[in-house]
Structures are given as structure tokens and as C-alpha cells.
Enzyme design. Structure first.
Site, mmCIF file in Angstrom:
data_model
loop_
_atom_site.group_PDB
_atom_site.id
_atom_site.type_symbol
_atom_site.label_atom_id
_atom_site.label_comp_id
_atom_site.label_asym_id
_atom_site.label_seq_id
_atom_site.Cartn_x
_atom_site.Cartn_y
_atom_site.Cartn_z
ATOM 1 N N LYS A 120 0.906 -0.892 0.126
ATOM 2 C CA LYS A 120 -0.232 -0.437 -0.325
ATOM 3 C C LYS A 120 1.147 1.186 -0.215
ATOM 4 O O LYS A 120 0.692 2.139 -0.608
ATOM 5 C CB LYS A 120 -0.990 -0.168 1.438
ATOM 6 N N ARG B 195 -9.161 1.898 9.557
ATOM 7 C CA ARG B 195 -8.619 0.364 9.725
ATOM 8 C C ARG B 195 -10.046 -0.385 10.100
ATOM 9 O O ARG B 195 -9.252 -1.434 10.643
ATOM 10 C CB ARG B 195 -7.121 0.270 10.683
ATOM 11 N N ARG C 209 12.248 -6.125 3.893
ATOM 12 C CA ARG C 209 11.964 -4.652 3.918
ATOM 13 C C ARG C 209 12.627 -3.811 4.566
ATOM 14 O O ARG C 209 13.275 -4.605 6.152
ATOM 15 C CB ARG C 209 10.641 -4.099 4.377
ATOM 16 N N ARG D 157 12.121 -1.897 10.564
ATOM 17 C CA ARG D 157 10.583 -0.899 11.878
ATOM 18 C C ARG D 157 10.803 -2.188 12.596
ATOM 19 O O ARG D 157 10.809 -3.403 12.024
ATOM 20 C CB ARG D 157 9.374 -2.070 11.065
ATOM 21 N N ARG E 112 -0.645 -8.392 13.925
ATOM 22 C CA ARG E 112 -1.021 -7.690 13.102
ATOM 23 C C ARG E 112 -1.481 -8.248 12.442
ATOM 24 O O ARG E 112 -2.281 -7.542 11.485
ATOM 25 C CB ARG E 112 0.593 -6.574 11.978
#
Ligand code: AP5
Length: 214
Positions: free
Chosen positions: A13, A88, A127, A160, A171
Site C-alpha cells: 500500500k 482500519r 523490507r 521496523r 498485525r
């Protein structure tokens, strides 16, 4: 155009929102980036959300909605914006509908990024982000020119805190329990379209632009 990007963690996203924002000339509003900015600056809000975020849990709706209300009140949102990671939860979506109505606006389009769970876990584990400018890389799919260094400012790239594998599970659970119901919420309102998000970045972008007709 008020455009919402919906999808599980790691679906791409943020990557697509940045590309679309620069092509359409409208702001990219990421609640995750806004919270990370508060944490980096050590604000009161940052201190309140730091632990929740690091654990992979959602921030309470009242805090998130208040932050978004302030952001949508800024003048650069006049031509529209791309909302990434907001809403969300169903209460957030209902709040956004009321807020936009009070501004004489409405959600125009919601894109649901569809991708298998194994793929998002792989994307998240690879990532790397720049702690200075927020640029996002992937160690194999979109690696930086110099390993572990940001292409823009040379800062050392980091993972992160919520990208650790046990946090990713939390998550994903939060996503299925609280965010996935938004697919139905927006489908019933006739504004939702699915995007196959497993394809390479440029193909996802092309599919998105075709769908939006611009
Ligand atoms: P947030 O920052 O919004 O995280 P997220 O939704 O979990 O999404 P991600 O940033 O992990 O993934 P993405 O879909 O943007 O993927 P990306 O483009 O980076 O939220 C973080 C936290 O903040 C939440 O857990 C919560 O605590 C809090 N929060 C935020 N909003 C909230 C809200 N509204 N309410 C309550 N709490 C909230 O891509 C992932 C990787 O894949 C990258 O390495 C990228 O390079 C790579 N990649 C991207 N596209 C492709 C592709 N097409 N092919 C191959 N690789 C790709």
C-alpha cells in the site's frame, strides 16, 4: 478524489500510495508514517502509541481519528488525497464518512490489495526503511544501490520494530479481525475494487491507474 488503499500489512500500500501521489499530485496520508513521525519526535502522542505499535496492535480509534481530522483539515487536501492505512476499523470508516460529509466530500474509491499471506510475510521480512526520510526498500525486490544505505540520503537502513516475525503475526490477526470487514463495508457502498497485489510494482501501478481511469 479521496482514494483509500486497503490491504494486509506488507501488501504494498505504501509503495503504491507514494507512486500514485506523485503521479496525481495529491498528498499521501499514511497514519502509520504519521505515528512513526510522532514517535521519532518524542511527542506526547508518540509516547502514547509507541508500545502499541511496536507490539503490532492497533492504536485506539479516538487517537487515530483525531489525528486524521487535523490532517484532512489542511489546505493541501483540497484536490484530494490517498489514505494509506486508514480507516482500519469499521468505527474509523463510519467516522471518516461523517467527517467527509461535514466537509461536503465523500470517499470516491477504495482499492483492496489482494495478496496471499506467505507473500506478505516475505515482503515484510525483506523490507528495510530509511530512518531519516522514510524511503522503503526490499532486500531483493527493490534493493538500494549500496547495500543497507538509503539511495536518497545515505542513512543506514533499518528494520521496523513491528516487522519482527512474532509482531507480524499479531498485525495479521488485527488485520483479519478488525480491518478485513471494511472490504464488505465499502463493497456494499459500491466504491470498492480489487487489485491483484502479487505482481511487480510497475504492474500493480499500471493496473491501479487503469482502474482509476487516469
Ligand atoms: P502501517 O505503517 O500502516 O503498516 P501496515 O498497514 O501494517 O502496512 P505496511 O507498512 O507494513 O505495509 P504496506 O502495505 O505499506 O507495504 P509496503 O509498500 O511497505 O501501520 C503500522 C502500525 O501503525 C499499525 O500496526 C498500528 O499499530 C498503527 N496504525 C496505523 N494506522 C492505524 C489506524 N488507522 N488505526 C490504528 N492503528 C494504526 O511494502 C512492503 C515491502 O514489500 C517493501 O519492502 C516493498 O519494497 C515491497 N514491495 C512493495 N510492493 C511490491 C511488489 N509489487 N513486489 C515486490 N515487492 C514489493
Amino acid at each position: 478524489m479521496i482514494l483509500i488503499l486497503l490491504g494486509p500489512p506488507g501488501a504494498g500500500k505504501g509503495t503504491q500510495a507514494k507512486l500514485l501521489a506523485s503521479q496525481y499530485g495529491i498528498p499521501h496520508i499514511s497514519t502509520g508514517d504519521m505515528f512513526r513521525d510522532h514517535i521519532a519526535r518524542g511527542t506526547d502522542l508518540g509516547q502514547r502509541v509507541q508500545e502499541l505499535m511496536a507490539g503490532g496492535n492497533l492504536v485506539p480509534d479516538e487517537i487515530t481519528n483525531g489525528m486524521v481530522k487535523d490532517r484532512l483539515g489542511r489546505t493541501d487536501v483540497g484536490p484530494g488525497c490517498i489514505l494509506d492505512g486508514y480507516p482500519r476499523t469499521v468505527p474509523q470508516a463510519e467516522y471518516l464518512d461523517r467527517l467527509l460529509r461535514s466537509m461536503g466530500r465523500a470517499v470516491n474509491r477504495v482499492l483492496s490489495y489482494v495478496i496471499a499471506e506467505e507473500a506478505v510475510v516475505e515482503r515484510i521480512s525483506g523490507r528495510r526503511s530509511c530512518p531519516q526520510c522514510g524511503a522503503v526498500f526490499h532486500i531483493t525486490q527493490s534493493p538500494p544501490r549500496v547495500p543497507d544505505r538509503c539511495d536518497r540520503d545515505g542513512a543506514v537502513l533499518v528494520q521496523r520494530p513491528d516487522d519482527a516475525s512474532e509482531k507480524v503475526r499479531t498485525r495479521l490477526n488485527e488485520y483479519h479481525a478488525k480491518t478485513e470487514p471494511l472490504v464488505r463495508y465499502y463493497r456494499e457502498r459500491g466504491v470498492l475494487a480489487d487489485i491483484a497485489a502479487l505482481a511487480p510494482q510497475d504492474e500493480v501501478l499500471a493496473a491501479t491507474r487503469r482502474l482509476l481511469g487516469r
